[in-house]
Design an enzyme around this catalytic site. Structure first.
Site, short mmCIF file in Angstrom:
data_model
loop_
_atom_site.label_atom_id
_atom_site.label_comp_id
_atom_site.label_asym_id
_atom_site.label_seq_id
_atom_site.Cartn_x
_atom_site.Cartn_y
_atom_site.Cartn_z
N ASN A 28 -2.34 2.04 15.58
CA ASN A 28 -2.18 2.59 14.24
C ASN A 28 -3.58 2.94 13.74
OD1 ASN A 28 -1.75 3.10 11.57
ND2 ASN A 28 -0.63 1.21 11.13
N ARG A 102 1.25 5.27 15.89
CA ARG A 102 1.88 5.50 14.60
C ARG A 102 1.29 6.80 14.07
NH1 ARG A 102 0.49 3.35 8.75
NH2 ARG A 102 2.29 4.24 7.67
N HIS A 191 6.91 5.70 5.64
CA HIS A 191 7.36 4.34 6.04
C HIS A 191 8.63 4.42 6.90
CE1 HIS A 191 5.44 2.49 2.16
NE2 HIS A 191 4.61 2.36 3.18
N ARG A 251 -1.20 2.87 -6.38
CA ARG A 251 -0.64 4.21 -6.63
C ARG A 251 0.37 4.15 -7.77
NH1 ARG A 251 1.13 5.60 -0.62
NH2 ARG A 251 -0.36 4.09 0.13
N ASP A 293 -3.10 -6.80 -5.80
CA ASP A 293 -2.40 -7.84 -5.04
C ASP A 293 -1.45 -8.59 -5.97
OD1 ASP A 293 -1.72 -10.29 -3.72
OD2 ASP A 293 -3.36 -9.89 -2.32
N ARG A 295 0.01 -11.31 -5.73
CA ARG A 295 -0.24 -12.76 -5.88
C ARG A 295 -1.19 -13.04 -7.04
NH1 ARG A 295 -1.08 -13.01 0.48
NH2 ARG A 295 -1.93 -11.01 -0.13
N GLU A 396 6.99 -2.85 12.30
CA GLU A 396 6.78 -1.45 12.66
C GLU A 396 6.24 -1.31 14.08
OE1 GLU A 396 4.89 -1.35 8.71
OE2 GLU A 396 5.35 0.79 8.74
P1 AMP Z 1 1.84 -5.26 2.89
O1 AMP Z 1 1.20 -3.97 2.49
O2 AMP Z 1 3.25 -5.11 3.37
O3 AMP Z 1 0.99 -6.08 3.82
O4 AMP Z 1 1.96 -6.11 1.56
C1 AMP Z 1 0.81 -6.51 0.88
C2 AMP Z 1 1.19 -7.05 -0.47
O5 AMP Z 1 2.19 -8.07 -0.38
C3 AMP Z 1 0.00 -7.75 -1.12
O6 AMP Z 1 -0.80 -6.84 -1.76
C4 AMP Z 1 0.67 -8.71 -2.05
O7 AMP Z 1 0.80 -8.03 -3.29
C5 AMP Z 1 2.04 -8.94 -1.48
N1 AMP Z 1 2.25 -10.33 -1.06
C6 AMP Z 1 1.95 -10.90 0.14
N2 AMP Z 1 2.28 -12.21 0.13
C7 AMP Z 1 2.77 -12.49 -1.09
C8 AMP Z 1 3.30 -13.66 -1.72
N3 AMP Z 1 3.34 -14.83 -1.09
N4 AMP Z 1 3.72 -13.54 -3.00
C9 AMP Z 1 3.66 -12.37 -3.65
N5 AMP Z 1 3.19 -11.23 -3.11
C10 AMP Z 1 2.77 -11.28 -1.85
#
Ligand code: AMP
Length: 411
Positions: A28, A102, A191, A251, A293, A295, A396
Protein backbone atom coordinates in the site's frame (compact mmCIF):
# COMPACT_ATOMS: atom_id res chain seq x y z
CA UNK A 1 19.93 -7.90 -1.60
CA UNK A 2 21.54 -10.76 -3.42
CA UNK A 3 21.94 -10.61 -7.17
CA UNK A 4 19.11 -12.97 -7.93
CA UNK A 5 16.08 -11.49 -9.76
CA UNK A 6 13.90 -14.38 -8.67
CA UNK A 7 13.09 -14.68 -4.97
CA UNK A 8 12.50 -18.39 -5.33
CA UNK A 9 16.14 -18.74 -6.29
CA UNK A 10 17.33 -17.37 -2.96
CA UNK A 11 17.58 -19.40 0.22
CA UNK A 12 17.83 -18.79 3.92
CA UNK A 13 18.17 -21.73 6.22
CA UNK A 14 16.83 -19.78 9.19
CA UNK A 15 13.46 -19.01 7.67
CA UNK A 16 10.45 -21.17 8.44
CA UNK A 17 8.67 -21.17 5.12
CA UNK A 18 6.36 -23.99 6.10
CA UNK A 19 3.93 -21.54 7.77
CA UNK A 20 4.08 -18.98 4.99
CA UNK A 21 3.18 -21.16 2.05
CA UNK A 22 2.97 -19.44 -1.35
CA UNK A 23 2.66 -15.96 0.15
CA UNK A 24 1.39 -12.86 -1.62
CA UNK A 25 3.07 -9.54 -0.92
CA UNK A 26 0.54 -6.73 -0.42
CA UNK A 27 1.83 -3.18 -0.90
CA UNK A 28 0.00 0.00 0.00
CA UNK A 29 2.15 2.83 -1.34
CA UNK A 30 1.05 6.25 -0.11
CA UNK A 31 2.59 9.65 -0.75
CA UNK A 32 5.10 9.38 2.12
CA UNK A 33 4.66 5.84 3.43
CA UNK A 34 4.47 2.22 2.32
CA UNK A 35 2.51 -0.35 4.30
CA UNK A 36 3.29 -3.95 3.46
CA UNK A 37 2.12 -7.41 4.42
CA UNK A 38 3.25 -10.82 3.32
CA UNK A 39 0.24 -13.14 3.58
CA UNK A 40 0.25 -16.92 3.31
CA UNK A 41 -1.98 -18.67 0.79
CA UNK A 42 -4.36 -19.83 3.52
CA UNK A 43 -4.38 -16.29 5.01
CA UNK A 44 -3.44 -17.62 8.46
CA UNK A 45 0.07 -16.13 8.71
CA UNK A 46 1.52 -12.76 7.86
CA UNK A 47 4.57 -10.57 8.20
CA UNK A 48 3.84 -6.85 8.32
CA UNK A 49 5.66 -3.56 8.26
CA UNK A 50 5.64 0.11 7.48
CA UNK A 51 8.10 2.40 5.75
CA UNK A 52 7.36 5.94 6.87
CA UNK A 53 8.53 9.56 6.64
CA UNK A 54 9.83 8.83 3.14
CA UNK A 55 11.99 11.60 1.72
CA UNK A 56 12.78 12.99 5.20
CA UNK A 57 15.82 12.54 7.44
CA UNK A 58 13.64 10.43 9.73
CA UNK A 59 12.70 7.92 7.00
CA UNK A 60 12.64 4.41 8.48
CA UNK A 61 11.23 0.93 8.11
CA UNK A 62 9.41 -0.69 11.03
CA UNK A 63 9.31 -4.42 10.42
CA UNK A 64 7.68 -7.20 12.42
CA UNK A 65 9.31 -10.54 11.63
CA UNK A 66 7.57 -13.90 11.50
CA UNK A 67 8.59 -14.67 15.09
CA UNK A 68 7.17 -11.34 16.30
CA UNK A 69 10.58 -9.70 16.62
CA UNK A 70 10.50 -5.98 15.79
CA UNK A 71 13.17 -4.34 13.67
CA UNK A 72 13.68 -0.68 12.85
CA UNK A 73 15.86 0.27 9.90
CA UNK A 74 16.80 3.92 9.38
CA UNK A 75 16.98 5.03 5.74
CA UNK A 76 17.66 8.80 6.12
CA UNK A 77 16.32 10.69 3.10
CA UNK A 78 15.20 7.42 1.52
CA UNK A 79 12.29 7.56 -0.90
CA UNK A 80 9.93 4.89 -2.28
CA UNK A 81 12.53 3.16 -4.42
CA UNK A 82 15.09 2.68 -1.65
CA UNK A 83 12.43 1.72 0.90
CA UNK A 84 11.01 -0.92 -1.42
CA UNK A 85 14.46 -2.31 -2.17
CA UNK A 86 15.01 -2.76 1.57
CA UNK A 87 11.56 -4.24 2.14
CA UNK A 88 12.00 -6.72 -0.71
CA UNK A 89 15.39 -7.63 0.73
CA UNK A 90 13.76 -8.41 4.10
CA UNK A 91 11.10 -10.56 2.46
CA UNK A 92 12.81 -12.33 -0.40
CA UNK A 93 13.60 -15.42 1.65
CA UNK A 94 9.86 -16.19 1.85
CA UNK A 95 9.55 -16.75 -1.90
CA UNK A 96 6.42 -14.68 -2.53
CA UNK A 97 4.60 -15.69 -5.67
CA UNK A 98 2.68 -12.49 -6.44
CA UNK A 99 2.43 -8.83 -5.48
CA UNK A 100 -0.93 -7.11 -4.92
CA UNK A 101 -1.02 -3.33 -4.81
CA UNK A 102 -3.67 -1.21 -3.19
CA UNK A 103 -4.54 1.19 -5.98
CA UNK A 104 -6.54 4.24 -5.03
CA UNK A 105 -8.13 5.48 -8.24
CA UNK A 106 -9.06 3.19 -11.12
CA UNK A 107 -11.43 5.72 -12.70
CA UNK A 108 -14.18 4.28 -14.91
CA UNK A 109 -11.71 1.88 -16.47
CA UNK A 110 -11.40 -0.71 -13.73
CA UNK A 111 -14.34 -2.46 -12.14
CA UNK A 112 -12.22 -5.28 -10.77
CA UNK A 113 -8.63 -6.10 -9.85
CA UNK A 114 -6.30 -6.19 -12.85
CA UNK A 115 -2.98 -7.83 -13.67
CA UNK A 116 -0.26 -5.27 -14.29
CA UNK A 117 1.08 -4.83 -17.82
CA UNK A 118 2.46 -1.76 -19.60
CA UNK A 119 -1.04 -0.48 -20.40
CA UNK A 120 -2.26 -0.83 -16.81
CA UNK A 121 0.83 0.95 -15.51
CA UNK A 122 0.30 3.83 -17.93
CA UNK A 123 -3.39 4.04 -16.89
CA UNK A 124 -2.40 4.22 -13.21
CA UNK A 125 -0.12 7.14 -14.11
CA UNK A 126 -2.74 8.82 -16.32
CA UNK A 127 -5.38 8.64 -13.57
CA UNK A 128 -3.13 10.86 -11.47
CA UNK A 129 -5.50 13.68 -12.40
CA UNK A 130 -8.12 12.01 -10.16
CA UNK A 131 -5.77 11.03 -7.28
CA UNK A 132 -2.72 13.31 -7.40
CA UNK A 133 -1.14 12.05 -4.18
CA UNK A 134 -1.79 8.34 -4.45
CA UNK A 135 -1.60 7.14 -8.05
CA UNK A 136 2.01 8.32 -8.63
CA UNK A 137 3.05 6.43 -5.46
CA UNK A 138 1.26 3.30 -6.73
CA UNK A 139 3.15 3.57 -10.02
CA UNK A 140 6.46 3.90 -8.16
CA UNK A 141 5.67 0.75 -6.20
CA UNK A 142 4.86 -1.24 -9.34
CA UNK A 143 8.04 -0.05 -11.07
CA UNK A 144 10.25 -0.79 -8.07
CA UNK A 145 9.03 -4.40 -7.94
CA UNK A 146 9.35 -4.75 -11.74
CA UNK A 147 12.95 -3.56 -11.58
CA UNK A 148 13.96 -6.19 -9.05
CA UNK A 149 11.61 -9.06 -9.87
CA UNK A 150 10.50 -8.69 -13.49
CA UNK A 151 8.99 -12.20 -13.49
CA UNK A 152 6.76 -11.87 -10.42
CA UNK A 153 3.14 -11.17 -11.48
CA UNK A 154 1.63 -8.00 -10.03
CA UNK A 155 -2.02 -7.01 -9.59
CA UNK A 156 -3.65 -3.70 -8.70
CA UNK A 157 -6.78 -3.76 -6.55
CA UNK A 158 -8.38 -0.34 -6.88
CA UNK A 159 -10.23 1.30 -3.99
CA UNK A 160 -12.79 2.55 -6.50
CA UNK A 161 -13.40 -0.79 -8.28
CA UNK A 162 -15.98 -2.23 -5.85
CA UNK A 163 -18.19 0.82 -6.42
CA UNK A 164 -18.29 0.47 -10.20
CA UNK A 165 -21.58 -1.44 -9.80
CA UNK A 166 -23.32 1.77 -8.67
CA UNK A 167 -26.13 2.75 -11.04
CA UNK A 168 -26.04 6.17 -12.80
CA UNK A 169 -28.73 7.45 -10.46
CA UNK A 170 -26.18 7.12 -7.65
CA UNK A 171 -22.92 7.94 -9.44
CA UNK A 172 -23.91 10.97 -11.53
CA UNK A 173 -23.85 14.51 -10.16
CA UNK A 174 -26.69 16.77 -11.24
CA UNK A 175 -24.37 18.96 -13.33
CA UNK A 176 -24.05 19.38 -17.13
CA UNK A 177 -23.66 16.08 -19.00
CA UNK A 178 -20.53 17.18 -20.87
CA UNK A 179 -18.57 17.27 -17.63
CA UNK A 180 -19.32 13.61 -17.12
CA UNK A 181 -18.71 12.56 -20.71
CA UNK A 182 -15.62 14.61 -21.40
CA UNK A 183 -14.03 15.05 -17.96
CA UNK A 184 -15.27 11.91 -16.14
CA UNK A 185 -16.75 14.03 -13.37
CA UNK A 186 -18.89 11.54 -11.44
CA UNK A 187 -18.98 9.82 -8.08
CA UNK A 188 -16.45 6.97 -7.75
CA UNK A 189 -16.37 6.07 -4.05
CA UNK A 190 -13.37 4.77 -2.07
CA UNK A 191 -12.49 2.26 0.69
CA UNK A 192 -13.85 -0.36 -1.74
CA UNK A 193 -11.68 -3.23 -0.48
CA UNK A 194 -12.85 -2.63 3.08
CA UNK A 195 -16.56 -2.41 2.16
CA UNK A 196 -16.16 -5.54 0.01
CA UNK A 197 -14.41 -7.46 2.79
CA UNK A 198 -16.81 -6.65 5.64
CA UNK A 199 -20.00 -7.06 3.57
CA UNK A 200 -18.79 -10.43 2.30
CA UNK A 201 -17.88 -11.47 5.83
CA UNK A 202 -21.31 -10.37 7.16
CA UNK A 203 -22.95 -12.44 4.43
CA UNK A 204 -20.92 -15.46 5.56
CA UNK A 205 -21.79 -14.95 9.22
CA UNK A 206 -25.50 -14.18 9.04
CA UNK A 207 -28.27 -16.74 8.87
CA UNK A 208 -30.42 -14.31 6.86
CA UNK A 209 -31.66 -15.52 3.48
CA UNK A 210 -29.97 -14.36 0.29
CA UNK A 211 -29.81 -11.77 -1.10
CA UNK A 212 -28.85 -9.51 1.78
CA UNK A 213 -28.65 -5.73 1.98
CA UNK A 214 -25.96 -4.21 4.21
CA UNK A 215 -25.00 -0.71 5.16
CA UNK A 216 -21.27 -0.84 5.83
CA UNK A 217 -19.84 2.00 7.91
CA UNK A 218 -16.06 2.26 7.60
CA UNK A 219 -15.23 4.75 10.36
CA UNK A 220 -11.53 5.44 10.79
CA UNK A 221 -9.45 8.52 10.20
CA UNK A 222 -11.12 8.45 6.77
CA UNK A 223 -14.82 7.56 6.90
CA UNK A 224 -17.29 6.28 4.35
CA UNK A 225 -20.52 4.32 4.25
CA UNK A 226 -21.79 2.03 1.49
CA UNK A 227 -25.07 0.34 0.59
CA UNK A 228 -24.23 -3.22 -0.53
CA UNK A 229 -26.96 -5.46 -1.94
CA UNK A 230 -26.30 -9.03 -3.07
CA UNK A 231 -22.56 -8.36 -2.87
CA UNK A 232 -22.70 -5.23 -5.03
CA UNK A 233 -22.15 -1.59 -4.08
CA UNK A 234 -25.28 0.38 -4.98
CA UNK A 235 -24.33 3.72 -3.44
CA UNK A 236 -21.59 5.13 -1.25
CA UNK A 237 -20.85 8.33 0.61
CA UNK A 238 -17.51 9.34 -0.97
CA UNK A 239 -17.60 10.84 -4.43
CA UNK A 240 -15.22 12.13 -7.10
CA UNK A 241 -12.70 12.47 -4.28
CA UNK A 242 -12.60 11.07 -0.73
CA UNK A 243 -13.74 14.45 0.64
CA UNK A 244 -17.46 13.92 0.00
CA UNK A 245 -19.75 12.35 2.56
CA UNK A 246 -19.17 11.74 6.25
CA UNK A 247 -17.33 13.96 8.71
CA UNK A 248 -13.86 12.44 9.22
CA UNK A 249 -10.70 12.93 11.31
CA UNK A 250 -9.48 16.00 9.45
CA UNK A 251 -11.86 16.08 6.45
CA UNK A 252 -15.12 17.98 6.54
CA UNK A 253 -17.24 15.63 4.42
CA UNK A 254 -20.27 17.35 2.87
CA UNK A 255 -20.41 21.13 2.95
CA UNK A 256 -22.30 23.61 0.81
CA UNK A 257 -20.62 23.53 -2.64
CA UNK A 258 -20.75 27.33 -2.60
CA UNK A 259 -18.39 27.46 0.37
CA UNK A 260 -15.36 27.82 -1.91
CA UNK A 261 -16.71 30.90 -3.69
CA UNK A 262 -18.03 32.40 -0.46
CA UNK A 263 -14.64 32.10 1.28
CA UNK A 264 -12.89 33.48 -1.76
CA UNK A 265 -15.20 36.49 -1.88
CA UNK A 266 -15.31 37.14 1.85
CA UNK A 267 -11.77 36.25 2.95
CA UNK A 268 -9.81 36.19 -0.30
CA UNK A 269 -8.91 32.54 0.28
CA UNK A 270 -7.47 30.71 -2.73
CA UNK A 271 -8.95 27.43 -3.97
CA UNK A 272 -5.83 25.68 -2.64
CA UNK A 273 -6.33 27.27 0.80
CA UNK A 274 -9.94 26.11 0.93
CA UNK A 275 -8.98 22.63 -0.28
CA UNK A 276 -6.33 22.33 2.44
CA UNK A 277 -8.74 23.61 5.08
CA UNK A 278 -11.46 21.10 4.10
CA UNK A 279 -9.05 18.14 3.84
CA UNK A 280 -6.60 18.74 6.67
CA UNK A 281 -8.06 21.17 9.20
CA UNK A 282 -11.71 20.15 9.47
CA UNK A 283 -13.69 17.16 10.76
CA UNK A 284 -13.14 16.08 14.38
CA UNK A 285 -10.00 18.23 14.50
CA UNK A 286 -11.71 21.34 13.16
CA UNK A 287 -14.73 21.17 15.48
CA UNK A 288 -12.94 20.05 18.66
CA UNK A 289 -9.90 22.26 18.06
CA UNK A 290 -7.95 19.44 19.71
CA UNK A 291 -7.26 16.39 17.60
CA UNK A 292 -8.36 14.18 14.73
CA UNK A 293 -8.07 11.17 17.04
CA UNK A 294 -11.42 10.24 18.53
CA UNK A 295 -9.74 8.88 21.69
CA UNK A 296 -8.36 12.32 22.53
CA UNK A 297 -11.66 14.00 21.68
CA UNK A 298 -13.65 11.47 23.78
CA UNK A 299 -11.37 12.01 26.76
CA UNK A 300 -11.75 15.79 26.54
CA UNK A 301 -15.54 15.46 26.20
CA UNK A 302 -15.60 13.32 29.35
CA UNK A 303 -13.77 16.13 31.11
CA UNK A 304 -16.47 18.61 30.01
CA UNK A 305 -14.83 20.14 26.91
CA UNK A 306 -17.86 21.57 25.02
CA UNK A 307 -16.31 21.65 21.55
CA UNK A 308 -15.15 18.04 21.95
CA UNK A 309 -18.69 17.06 22.91
CA UNK A 310 -20.08 18.84 19.86
CA UNK A 311 -17.51 17.17 17.57
CA UNK A 312 -18.62 13.72 18.75
CA UNK A 313 -22.31 14.56 18.46
CA UNK A 314 -21.84 15.98 14.97
CA UNK A 315 -19.81 12.97 13.90
CA UNK A 316 -22.51 10.54 15.05
CA UNK A 317 -25.37 12.67 13.72
CA UNK A 318 -23.81 12.89 10.28
CA UNK A 319 -23.07 9.15 10.12
CA UNK A 320 -26.62 8.30 11.25
CA UNK A 321 -28.15 10.74 8.76
CA UNK A 322 -26.07 9.27 5.93
CA UNK A 323 -26.89 5.68 6.85
CA UNK A 324 -30.57 6.58 6.91
CA UNK A 325 -30.35 8.09 3.43
CA UNK A 326 -28.23 5.23 2.04
CA UNK A 327 -30.89 2.75 3.19
CA UNK A 328 -32.96 4.12 0.26
CA UNK A 329 -30.55 2.34 -2.11
CA UNK A 330 -31.25 -1.11 -0.62
CA UNK A 331 -34.14 -3.27 -1.89
CA UNK A 332 -33.88 -5.04 1.47
CA UNK A 333 -32.21 -3.90 4.69
CA UNK A 334 -30.55 -6.82 6.51
CA UNK A 335 -28.23 -4.90 8.79
CA UNK A 336 -25.45 -2.44 9.55
CA UNK A 337 -21.78 -3.42 9.74
CA UNK A 338 -19.36 -1.19 11.70
CA UNK A 339 -15.65 -1.27 10.92
CA UNK A 340 -12.48 0.90 10.92
CA UNK A 341 -10.64 2.19 14.01
CA UNK A 342 -13.71 4.03 15.34
CA UNK A 343 -16.32 1.51 14.16
CA UNK A 344 -14.38 -1.37 15.71
CA UNK A 345 -13.48 0.31 19.00
CA UNK A 346 -15.86 3.05 20.06
CA UNK A 347 -19.00 1.41 21.46
CA UNK A 348 -20.31 4.82 22.57
CA UNK A 349 -20.05 6.21 19.04
CA UNK A 350 -21.88 3.17 17.64
CA UNK A 351 -24.63 3.70 20.24
CA UNK A 352 -24.93 7.40 19.40
CA UNK A 353 -25.18 6.66 15.67
CA UNK A 354 -27.92 4.09 16.22
CA UNK A 355 -29.81 6.53 18.44
CA UNK A 356 -29.79 9.04 15.58
CA UNK A 357 -31.56 6.36 13.49
CA UNK A 358 -34.33 6.00 16.08
CA UNK A 359 -37.21 5.71 13.58
CA UNK A 360 -35.83 2.47 12.08
CA UNK A 361 -36.89 0.13 14.87
CA UNK A 362 -33.27 -0.68 15.71
CA UNK A 363 -32.63 -2.10 19.19
CA UNK A 364 -29.34 -3.28 20.62
CA UNK A 365 -27.87 -5.02 23.65
CA UNK A 366 -25.77 -2.35 25.41
CA UNK A 367 -23.49 -4.87 27.14
CA UNK A 368 -22.88 -6.82 23.95
CA UNK A 369 -22.09 -3.54 22.16
CA UNK A 370 -19.56 -2.61 24.86
CA UNK A 371 -17.90 -6.02 24.60
CA UNK A 372 -17.21 -5.66 20.87
CA UNK A 373 -13.96 -3.68 20.93
CA UNK A 374 -10.26 -4.25 20.30
CA UNK A 375 -10.58 -6.45 17.24
CA UNK A 376 -13.59 -8.52 18.37
CA UNK A 377 -16.06 -9.67 15.72
CA UNK A 378 -19.71 -10.13 16.62
CA UNK A 379 -23.33 -9.19 16.53
CA UNK A 380 -25.08 -6.91 19.04
CA UNK A 381 -28.71 -6.27 18.12
CA UNK A 382 -31.39 -7.42 20.56
CA UNK A 383 -34.20 -9.82 19.66
CA UNK A 384 -36.72 -7.07 18.95
CA UNK A 385 -34.46 -5.21 16.50
CA UNK A 386 -35.68 -4.61 12.94
CA UNK A 387 -32.20 -5.26 11.54
CA UNK A 388 -28.92 -7.02 12.40
CA UNK A 389 -25.98 -5.07 13.86
CA UNK A 390 -22.41 -6.29 13.37
CA UNK A 391 -18.90 -5.24 14.28
CA UNK A 392 -16.47 -6.76 11.78
CA UNK A 393 -12.80 -5.75 11.91
CA UNK A 394 -11.73 -4.87 8.40
CA UNK A 395 -8.83 -6.62 6.69
CA UNK A 396 -8.00 -4.79 3.50
CA UNK A 397 -4.67 -6.57 3.16
CA UNK A 398 -6.31 -9.98 3.24
CA UNK A 399 -8.89 -8.84 0.67
CA UNK A 400 -6.14 -7.52 -1.63
CA UNK A 401 -4.18 -10.79 -1.30
CA UNK A 402 -7.34 -12.77 -2.07
CA UNK A 403 -8.25 -10.68 -5.13
CA UNK A 404 -4.64 -10.88 -6.32
CA UNK A 405 -4.66 -14.67 -6.16
CA UNK A 406 -8.07 -14.81 -7.87
CA UNK A 407 -6.99 -12.45 -10.66
CA UNK A 408 -3.94 -14.59 -11.35
CA UNK A 409 -5.92 -17.84 -11.18
CA UNK A 410 -3.90 -19.01 -8.16
CA UNK A 411 -6.89 -19.79 -5.90
P1 AMP B 1 -8.11 3.85 11.22
O1 AMP B 1 -7.92 4.97 10.25
O2 AMP B 1 -9.11 2.83 10.77
O3 AMP B 1 -6.82 3.24 11.69
O4 AMP B 1 -8.77 4.50 12.51
C1 AMP B 1 -8.06 5.46 13.24
C2 AMP B 1 -8.99 6.12 14.22
O5 AMP B 1 -9.68 5.16 15.03
C3 AMP B 1 -8.21 6.95 15.23
O6 AMP B 1 -7.95 8.20 14.71
C4 AMP B 1 -9.13 6.98 16.40
O7 AMP B 1 -9.94 8.13 16.24
C5 AMP B 1 -10.00 5.76 16.28
N1 AMP B 1 -9.80 4.80 17.37
C6 AMP B 1 -8.88 3.81 17.45
N2 AMP B 1 -9.01 3.15 18.62
C7 AMP B 1 -10.00 3.75 19.31
C8 AMP B 1 -10.62 3.54 20.58
N3 AMP B 1 -10.20 2.58 21.41
N4 AMP B 1 -11.62 4.36 20.93
C9 AMP B 1 -12.04 5.34 20.11
N5 AMP B 1 -11.51 5.58 18.90
C10 AMP B 1 -10.51 4.80 18.50
Amino acid sequence: MNDSVNPSASSDENSDNSVLTNPTLVLNCGSSSIKYALISEDESTRITGLAENLGLDTARIKHTALNGEKLEIAIPGGRHKLALQKVLELLEQYHFIAVGHRGVHGGREYSEAVKVNDHVLSEVKRLKSLAPLHNPANALGIEAVQAIYPDIPQVVVFDTAFHQTMPPVAYRYPIPKALYEEEKIRRYGFHGTSHAYVSERASQLTEANDPQGWLTAHLGNGCSATAVYDGKSLDTSMGLTPLEGLMMGTRSGDVDPSLHIHLKRQLGMSLEDVDKMLNSESGLLGISGLSNDLRTVEQAANEGHKDAELAIEMFAYRVGKYLASLSCALPEFTGIVFTGGIGENSATTRARILNVMRHFGIAFDADKNKSLVGGAEGRFESDDSSIELWVIPTDEECQIAKETRQTLGLD
